[in-house]
Design an enzyme around this catalytic site. Structure first.
Site, PDB file in Angstrom:
ATOM      1  N   GLU A   1       1.191   7.358   8.123  1.00  0.00           N
ATOM      2  CA  GLU A   1       1.616   7.451   6.723  1.00  0.00           C
ATOM      3  C   GLU A   1       3.026   8.029   6.571  1.00  0.00           C
ATOM      4  O   GLU A   1       3.825   7.543   5.774  1.00  0.00           O
ATOM      5  CB  GLU A   1       0.595   8.330   5.990  1.00  0.00           C
ATOM      6  CG  GLU A   1       0.587   8.160   4.504  1.00  0.00           C
ATOM      7  CD  GLU A   1      -0.201   6.934   4.033  1.00  0.00           C
ATOM      8  OE1 GLU A   1      -0.663   6.133   4.874  1.00  0.00           O
ATOM      9  OE2 GLU A   1      -0.320   6.778   2.819  1.00  0.00           O
TER      10      GLU A   1
ATOM     11  N   ASN B   1      -3.720   5.415  -6.656  1.00  0.00           N
ATOM     12  CA  ASN B   1      -3.458   4.744  -5.378  1.00  0.00           C
ATOM     13  C   ASN B   1      -4.066   3.361  -5.266  1.00  0.00           C
ATOM     14  O   ASN B   1      -3.501   2.501  -4.580  1.00  0.00           O
ATOM     15  CB  ASN B   1      -3.929   5.608  -4.202  1.00  0.00           C
ATOM     16  CG  ASN B   1      -5.368   6.026  -4.322  1.00  0.00           C
ATOM     17  OD1 ASN B   1      -5.726   6.737  -5.263  1.00  0.00           O
ATOM     18  ND2 ASN B   1      -6.202   5.612  -3.397  1.00  0.00           N
TER      19      ASN B   1
ATOM     20  N   CYS C   1       0.767   3.064  -0.546  1.00  0.00           N
ATOM     21  CA  CYS C   1       0.326   3.585  -1.852  1.00  0.00           C
ATOM     22  C   CYS C   1       1.037   4.883  -2.252  1.00  0.00           C
ATOM     23  O   CYS C   1       1.211   5.145  -3.449  1.00  0.00           O
ATOM     24  CB  CYS C   1      -1.183   3.766  -1.861  1.00  0.00           C
ATOM     25  SG  CYS C   1      -1.854   4.422  -0.339  1.00  0.00           S
TER      26      CYS C   1
ATOM     27  N   HIS D   1      -2.804   9.690  -5.844  1.00  0.00           N
ATOM     28  CA  HIS D   1      -1.964  10.335  -4.834  1.00  0.00           C
ATOM     29  C   HIS D   1      -0.873  11.148  -5.544  1.00  0.00           C
ATOM     30  O   HIS D   1      -0.196  10.654  -6.444  1.00  0.00           O
ATOM     31  CB  HIS D   1      -1.280   9.291  -3.949  1.00  0.00           C
ATOM     32  CG  HIS D   1      -2.190   8.605  -2.966  1.00  0.00           C
ATOM     33  ND1 HIS D   1      -3.513   8.949  -2.776  1.00  0.00           N
ATOM     34  CD2 HIS D   1      -1.941   7.587  -2.095  1.00  0.00           C
ATOM     35  CE1 HIS D   1      -4.031   8.167  -1.836  1.00  0.00           C
ATOM     36  NE2 HIS D   1      -3.103   7.340  -1.413  1.00  0.00           N
TER      37      HIS D   1
ATOM     38  N   GLY E   1      -7.883   6.364  -0.631  1.00  0.00           N
ATOM     39  CA  GLY E   1      -6.787   5.764   0.136  1.00  0.00           C
ATOM     40  C   GLY E   1      -7.211   5.387   1.533  1.00  0.00           C
ATOM     41  O   GLY E   1      -6.541   4.594   2.198  1.00  0.00           O
TER      42      GLY E   1
ATOM     43  N   ARG F   1       5.277  -5.428   6.027  1.00  0.00           N
ATOM     44  CA  ARG F   1       6.153  -4.771   5.044  1.00  0.00           C
ATOM     45  C   ARG F   1       7.588  -4.598   5.515  1.00  0.00           C
ATOM     46  O   ARG F   1       8.523  -4.750   4.740  1.00  0.00           O
ATOM     47  CB  ARG F   1       5.597  -3.383   4.684  1.00  0.00           C
ATOM     48  CG  ARG F   1       4.388  -3.432   3.800  1.00  0.00           C
ATOM     49  CD  ARG F   1       3.991  -2.017   3.433  1.00  0.00           C
ATOM     50  NE  ARG F   1       2.660  -1.983   2.872  1.00  0.00           N
ATOM     51  CZ  ARG F   1       1.800  -0.988   3.070  1.00  0.00           C
ATOM     52  NH1 ARG F   1       2.139   0.067   3.811  1.00  0.00           N
ATOM     53  NH2 ARG F   1       0.611  -1.037   2.523  1.00  0.00           N
TER      54      ARG F   1
HETATM   55  P1  NAP Z   1     -11.845  -1.120   3.019  1.00  0.00           P
HETATM   56  O1  NAP Z   1     -12.501  -0.515   1.842  1.00  0.00           O
HETATM   57  O2  NAP Z   1     -12.248  -0.675   4.370  1.00  0.00           O
HETATM   58  O3  NAP Z   1     -12.041  -2.725   2.939  1.00  0.00           O
HETATM   59  C1  NAP Z   1     -11.699  -3.576   3.988  1.00  0.00           C
HETATM   60  C2  NAP Z   1     -11.932  -5.029   3.606  1.00  0.00           C
HETATM   61  O4  NAP Z   1     -11.529  -5.868   4.689  1.00  0.00           O
HETATM   62  C3  NAP Z   1     -13.387  -5.384   3.342  1.00  0.00           C
HETATM   63  O5  NAP Z   1     -13.452  -6.449   2.423  1.00  0.00           O
HETATM   64  C4  NAP Z   1     -13.883  -5.849   4.707  1.00  0.00           C
HETATM   65  O6  NAP Z   1     -14.958  -6.776   4.628  1.00  0.00           O
HETATM   66  C5  NAP Z   1     -12.657  -6.600   5.202  1.00  0.00           C
HETATM   67  N1  NAP Z   1     -12.625  -6.633   6.668  1.00  0.00           N
HETATM   68  C6  NAP Z   1     -12.823  -5.604   7.524  1.00  0.00           C
HETATM   69  N2  NAP Z   1     -12.720  -6.029   8.814  1.00  0.00           N
HETATM   70  C7  NAP Z   1     -12.467  -7.358   8.753  1.00  0.00           C
HETATM   71  C8  NAP Z   1     -12.275  -8.373   9.717  1.00  0.00           C
HETATM   72  N3  NAP Z   1     -12.330  -8.112  11.038  1.00  0.00           N
HETATM   73  N4  NAP Z   1     -12.045  -9.637   9.302  1.00  0.00           N
HETATM   74  C9  NAP Z   1     -11.984  -9.923   7.980  1.00  0.00           C
HETATM   75  N5  NAP Z   1     -12.151  -9.005   7.000  1.00  0.00           N
HETATM   76  C10 NAP Z   1     -12.388  -7.741   7.386  1.00  0.00           C
HETATM   77  O7  NAP Z   1     -10.256  -0.943   2.964  1.00  0.00           O
HETATM   78  P2  NAP Z   1      -9.262  -0.837   1.695  1.00  0.00           P
HETATM   79  O8  NAP Z   1      -9.040   0.576   1.331  1.00  0.00           O
HETATM   80  O9  NAP Z   1      -9.697  -1.808   0.657  1.00  0.00           O
HETATM   81  O10 NAP Z   1      -7.886  -1.285   2.351  1.00  0.00           O
HETATM   82  C11 NAP Z   1      -7.603  -2.636   2.631  1.00  0.00           C
HETATM   83  C12 NAP Z   1      -6.128  -2.774   3.001  1.00  0.00           C
HETATM   84  O11 NAP Z   1      -5.313  -2.340   1.911  1.00  0.00           O
HETATM   85  C13 NAP Z   1      -5.723  -1.937   4.223  1.00  0.00           C
HETATM   86  O12 NAP Z   1      -4.768  -2.662   4.970  1.00  0.00           O
HETATM   87  C14 NAP Z   1      -5.092  -0.705   3.582  1.00  0.00           C
HETATM   88  O13 NAP Z   1      -4.149  -0.093   4.423  1.00  0.00           O
HETATM   89  C15 NAP Z   1      -4.426  -1.320   2.351  1.00  0.00           C
HETATM   90  N6  NAP Z   1      -4.224  -0.372   1.245  1.00  0.00           N
HETATM   91  C16 NAP Z   1      -5.227   0.440   0.813  1.00  0.00           C
HETATM   92  C17 NAP Z   1      -4.993   1.313  -0.262  1.00  0.00           C
HETATM   93  C18 NAP Z   1      -6.044   2.251  -0.799  1.00  0.00           C
HETATM   94  O14 NAP Z   1      -5.700   3.093  -1.660  1.00  0.00           O
HETATM   95  N7  NAP Z   1      -7.289   2.158  -0.368  1.00  0.00           N
HETATM   96  C19 NAP Z   1      -3.753   1.330  -0.863  1.00  0.00           C
HETATM   97  C20 NAP Z   1      -2.756   0.479  -0.403  1.00  0.00           C
HETATM   98  C21 NAP Z   1      -3.003  -0.369   0.643  1.00  0.00           C
HETATM   99  P3  NAP Z   1     -16.508  -6.366   4.901  1.00  0.00           P
HETATM  100  O15 NAP Z   1     -16.997  -5.664   3.659  1.00  0.00           O
HETATM  101  O16 NAP Z   1     -17.140  -7.681   5.115  1.00  0.00           O
HETATM  102  O17 NAP Z   1     -16.528  -5.479   6.116  1.00  0.00           O
END
Ligand code: NAP
Length: 349
Positions: free
Chosen positions: A202, A327, A149, A242, A180, A109
């Site tokens: 954050e 978010n 977010c 959020h 989040g 970013r």
């Molecule tokens: P999450 O629910 O933990 O999902 C993580 C994803 O990444 C899953 O598909 C997981 O696959 C995959 N993954 C984990 N470890 C991996 C690895 N070593 N190699 C390849 N894939 C891997 O997280 P999330 O909330 O969706 O967030 C994902 C990203 O978006 C983060 O960088 C976060 O900071 C960003 N983000 C999140 C939000 C929010 O509100 N949640 C908002 C903005 C940005 P498996 O299921 O196979 O483990």
């Protein structure tokens, strides 16, 4: 119209599932490839993913076999919602291999040649794509990111005020939803009956990203505004949405009605271009004393509007108000999809 075939990296996670939900029946995109960790690779999406959003997993993705997040993937570009530690190298690998990468994740970013984009706020920052390609020797590929977010929600509310009245300083306190933190996120015994006054990285992200987003592009660099930003972040026991309490010191005297008008009348390029995911009103101003609230306001504009309320004079800075956004929609998957729609409208995809 032929649809763009998209890949989703991190497809099984909280944001990945949101991408799949929002892309079902999208007029310009169809999901062609899915990638996640080695826990999921080789399985069909329906085997690998426990669907945690309301409604059923869309039929069209159920049989797609989950792959590693590495090129080649059979798609025109990728949306990335990979964890931070994996995203940096994986996104660079895709961009180098010729794929546009439209990312949610944080590692790129603040790159000086990476557009950090909110289509309503700084579409002109897309000029950095050419700088990035030149710097890094990318051919067709590039990386475009959406902000943190909370930063998206905060900057959507600050942008019209900064454009019309100028903001000298800004103090923000966030109350951030559990989703989040991804899935399973915060342990229930930590979250229940509690507020956690720490979300790693954050506060720094909000402070830095706000200045980049509100910066003006000059040639190949972004001039950040002379503004100070202070952020404190709290995790609260809310599923989605959020909220941010924001105080601003303006660069010029202004009446309360001018703030209200600047926020309520805000409209920008995505609305003029009628982009599919652009909400009719990017900012919704509420006048009730007790709004916005996460449960009542996070889905405004299909989750893409930011709701602002409690606009009033402040005894310490000039004015204060409360902003709220979804978010995982405006703050993540919806934001990235809107970025892709803008890229198409500007002939960059
Ligand atoms: P999450 O629910 O933990 O999902 C993580 C994803 O990444 C899953 O598909 C997981 O696959 C995959 N993954 C984990 N470890 C991996 C690895 N070593 N190699 C390849 N894939 C891997 O997280 P999330 O909330 O969706 O967030 C994902 C990203 O978006 C983060 O960088 C976060 O900071 C960003 N983000 C999140 C939000 C929010 O509100 N949640 C908002 C903005 C940005 P498996 O299921 O196979 O483990």
């Amino acid at each position: 119209m032929e649809k763009f075939r998209v890949g989703i990296l991190g497809a099984t996670g909280v944001v990945g599932q949101r991408f799949i939900q929002l892309l079902e029946n999208h007029p310009q995109f169809e999901v062609a490839a899915l990638a996640a960790s080695d826990r999921s690779q080789g399985k069909t999406y329906s085997q690998a993913c426990t669907w945690r959003l309301p409604g059923d997993m869309p039929e069209q993705v159920r049989q797609i076999v989950v792959q590693p997040p590495a090129p080649p993937l059979d798609c025109d570009f990728v949306f990335s919602s990979l964890p931070t530690d994996v995203a940096k190298a994986a996104e660079e690998n895709f961009a180098r291999a010729g794929y546009p990468v439209i990312s949610n994740s944080s590692p790129h970013r603040m790159g000086s040649d990476v557009p950090l984009l909110i289509p309503e706020v700084n579409p002109e920052h897309l000029a950095l794509i050419d700088v990035q390609r030149k710097n890094r020797g990318y051919d067709r590929g590039f990386i475009v990111t959406n902000p943190n977010c909370s930063a998206i929600v905060i900057v959507m509310a600050l942008a019209p005020l900064h454009a019309k009245l100028g903001i000298e300083s800004c103090v923000v306190t966030t109350m951030q939803a559990l989703s989040g933190a991804g899935y399973p996120g915060v342990a229930s015994l930590d979250a229940t009956d509690n507020v956690i006054p720490f979300i790693g990285g954050e506060e720094e992200k909000i402070e830095a990203e706000t200045l980049k987003l509100l910066g003006r592009i000059r040639g190949s660099v972004i001039d950040e505004p002379a503004m100070t930003v202070s952020a404190q972040c709290n995790r609260v026991n809310v599923s989605d949405g959020h909220m941010a309490s924001i105080r601003v010191k303006l660069s010029q005297p202004a009446k309360l009605d001018q703030l209200r008008e600047a926020l309520a009348s805000f409209t920008a390029e995505p609305q003029q271009l009628k982009l599919h995911s652009a909400p009719e009103k990017p900012i919704i101003v509420r006048n009730e004393n007790d709004r916005p609230q996460p449960r009542l306001d996070r889905d405004a504009g299909n989750g893409m509007s930011v709701t602002v309320g409690r606009i009033m004079a402040d005894n310490v800075l000039d004015y204060r108000f409360v902003a709220l956004g979804h978010n995982t929609i405006r703050g993540a998957a919806g934001a990235a999809i809107l970025n892709a729609e803008l890229l198409i409208a500007m002939n960059k995809l």
